[in-house]
Enzyme design. Structure first.
Site, short mmCIF file in Angstrom:
data_model
loop_
_atom_site.label_atom_id
_atom_site.label_comp_id
_atom_site.label_asym_id
_atom_site.label_seq_id
_atom_site.Cartn_x
_atom_site.Cartn_y
_atom_site.Cartn_z
N TYR A 46 9.44 3.81 17.06
CA TYR A 46 10.32 2.65 17.10
C TYR A 46 9.89 1.81 18.31
O TYR A 46 9.90 2.30 19.43
CB TYR A 46 11.79 3.03 17.26
CG TYR A 46 12.70 1.84 16.99
CD1 TYR A 46 12.98 1.46 15.67
CD2 TYR A 46 13.20 1.07 18.02
CE1 TYR A 46 13.78 0.36 15.41
CE2 TYR A 46 14.00 -0.03 17.75
CZ TYR A 46 14.29 -0.38 16.45
OH TYR A 46 15.06 -1.48 16.18
N PRO A 64 8.19 0.69 14.66
CA PRO A 64 7.06 1.19 13.87
C PRO A 64 6.07 0.07 13.56
O PRO A 64 6.38 -1.11 13.73
CB PRO A 64 7.74 1.68 12.59
CG PRO A 64 8.91 0.76 12.43
CD PRO A 64 9.39 0.46 13.84
N TYR A 120 7.60 -1.29 8.23
CA TYR A 120 9.02 -0.98 8.07
C TYR A 120 9.33 -0.31 6.74
O TYR A 120 10.02 -0.85 5.89
CB TYR A 120 9.86 -2.24 8.30
CG TYR A 120 9.77 -2.71 9.73
CD1 TYR A 120 10.54 -2.13 10.72
CD2 TYR A 120 8.86 -3.70 10.09
CE1 TYR A 120 10.44 -2.53 12.04
CE2 TYR A 120 8.75 -4.12 11.41
CZ TYR A 120 9.55 -3.52 12.39
OH TYR A 120 9.43 -3.92 13.70
N HIS A 121 8.79 0.88 6.60
CA HIS A 121 9.17 1.82 5.55
C HIS A 121 9.19 3.15 6.27
O HIS A 121 8.18 3.57 6.85
CB HIS A 121 8.17 1.85 4.39
CG HIS A 121 8.55 2.82 3.32
ND1 HIS A 121 9.08 2.43 2.11
CD2 HIS A 121 8.49 4.19 3.29
CE1 HIS A 121 9.34 3.50 1.39
NE2 HIS A 121 8.99 4.58 2.09
N GLU A 129 -4.11 7.04 -4.10
CA GLU A 129 -4.12 8.17 -3.17
C GLU A 129 -3.56 9.47 -3.73
O GLU A 129 -3.26 10.39 -2.95
CB GLU A 129 -3.36 7.80 -1.89
CG GLU A 129 -3.94 6.64 -1.12
CD GLU A 129 -5.42 6.83 -0.81
OE1 GLU A 129 -5.75 7.76 -0.07
OE2 GLU A 129 -6.23 6.06 -1.33
N TRP A 168 0.83 -1.21 0.00
CA TRP A 168 0.00 0.00 0.00
C TRP A 168 0.87 1.26 0.00
O TRP A 168 0.51 2.26 -0.62
CB TRP A 168 -0.96 -0.01 1.18
CG TRP A 168 -0.32 0.14 2.53
CD1 TRP A 168 0.21 -0.85 3.31
CD2 TRP A 168 -0.14 1.36 3.26
NE1 TRP A 168 0.72 -0.33 4.47
CE2 TRP A 168 0.51 1.02 4.48
CE3 TRP A 168 -0.46 2.69 3.02
CZ2 TRP A 168 0.85 1.97 5.44
CZ3 TRP A 168 -0.13 3.65 3.97
CH2 TRP A 168 0.52 3.28 5.17
N HIS A 200 8.77 6.53 7.90
CA HIS A 200 7.72 7.53 7.81
C HIS A 200 7.71 8.38 9.08
O HIS A 200 8.20 7.96 10.13
CB HIS A 200 6.35 6.88 7.59
CG HIS A 200 5.99 5.86 8.64
ND1 HIS A 200 6.55 4.60 8.67
CD2 HIS A 200 5.15 5.92 9.70
CE1 HIS A 200 6.06 3.92 9.69
NE2 HIS A 200 5.21 4.69 10.35
#
Length: 311
Positions: free
Chosen positions: A235, A237, A240-241, A155, A145, A243
């Site tokens: 942390y 998150p 795991y990308h 989006e 996504w 942001h």
């Protein structure tokens, strides 16, 4: 308030003349109004309205043919996540925001299940031996996504800002209306930054750009000035990308993860990197990070199996 003006029924309440909002609390779903009530005389009055709590016994009939929710409107959909507004009847404003995760994985189920929390001290060695392999094992589908947004396939109408390094858009938790609960999300294009642990001094220009562009967006679009935002990184998150969360500084919603043991202020992250050495591993690769994990967390299971102990 005099007894003669105190409201006894709906007819009495309809004599309320609104003056201004005293307080609006998105966390408790309440609002306090100042105005006047009149009967034999006109007097000032405060009326506080709060949504009642959900009754768990209503759950089976929420979406039934004759259930509580009578109307829904699609707000947005990104891969497995969908958000809608729902109405209990024909009203002007939506009664509830509905978040849908479908298909839901075991990880999602664990995340949304009520659980207890423990504090974990993650040393650089524990990160190397347990946490980093745990992160690397996640399939790309878990962040598809995010990829859809970054690649421009979803989006795009929601984007508030976009350049070659980052995107800013409303977070799914925000109702897009209540400025006091404003909540934006910043996604970076750099796929090599999975979490706070990956940040180094070389990322300072990116982090400062995130800070500057978020402030610029809320200033231009909603008139919020300097100091009006709380920007932070989680942390661990939820995905795991890398942001950054951007919320109104007046939002007191603890459920948004703005608590110690999870949230790290972007300003503090920038400051630590500014005083860090530019040689070798950075401060976030060398330091021990302490955070909370839920009892349903697979990562906690891995840490315990490895011999890592809670604080």
């Amino acid at each position: 308030m005099s007894h003669s003006a105190a409201p006894k029924d709906l007819a009495d309440l309809r004599r309320f003349r609104f003056e201004r909002v005293l307080n609006e609390d998105p966390f408790t779903h309440s609002i306090a109004l100042l105005g006047t009530l009149s009967k034999d005389q006109e007097v000032q009055a405060i009326i506080r309205l709060e949504r009642t709590a959900w009754d768990a016994s209503d759950a089976p009939r929420l979406f039934a043919e004759d259930g509580l929710i009578q109307k829904v409107q699609l707000e947005q959909s990104t891969d497995i996540y969908t958000w809608l507004f729902g109405w209990f009847g024909e009203r002007r404003e939506a009664d509830v925001k509905i978040n849908v995760v479908c298909p839901a994985t075991e990880t999602h189920i664990r995340k949304y299940t009520k659980q207890t929390y423990v504090m974990v001290r993650e040393t650089p060695e524990l990160y190397r031996d347990v946490v980093k392999p745990y992160i690397a094992a996640f399939p790309p589908s878990r962040t598809q996504w995010v990829e859809n947004i970054l690649q421009g396939t979803s989006e795009q109408s929601k984007l508030l800002y976009s350049d070659s390094d980052l995107l800013i858009l409303p977070d799914m938790k925000w109702d897009l209306r209540t400025i006091s609960s404003l909540y934006l999300l910043v996604l970076v294009q750099d796929r090599t930054i999975r979490s706070l642990r990956d940040l180094k001094k070389s990322h300072l220009p990116l982090l400062k750009s995130i800070h500057a562009q978020a402030e610029k967006v809320v200033s231009q679009k909603w008139g919020l000035g300097p100091g009006s935002l709380r920007m932070y990184v989680h942390y661990q998150p939820s995905y795991y990308h890398f942001h950054v969360h951007v919320v109104n500084a007046n939002y007191e919603g603890g459920m948004l993860g703005m608590t110690v043991g999870q949230a790290h202020l972007l300003d503090d992250v920038i400051s630590l990197l500014e005083i860090d050495s530019s040689e070798g591993d950075g401060v976030f690769q060398r330091m021990t990070l302490t955070y909370s994990l839920g009892s349903q967390s697979k990562l906690l299971e891995n840490i315990q199996a490895h011999g890592g102990l809670p604080v």
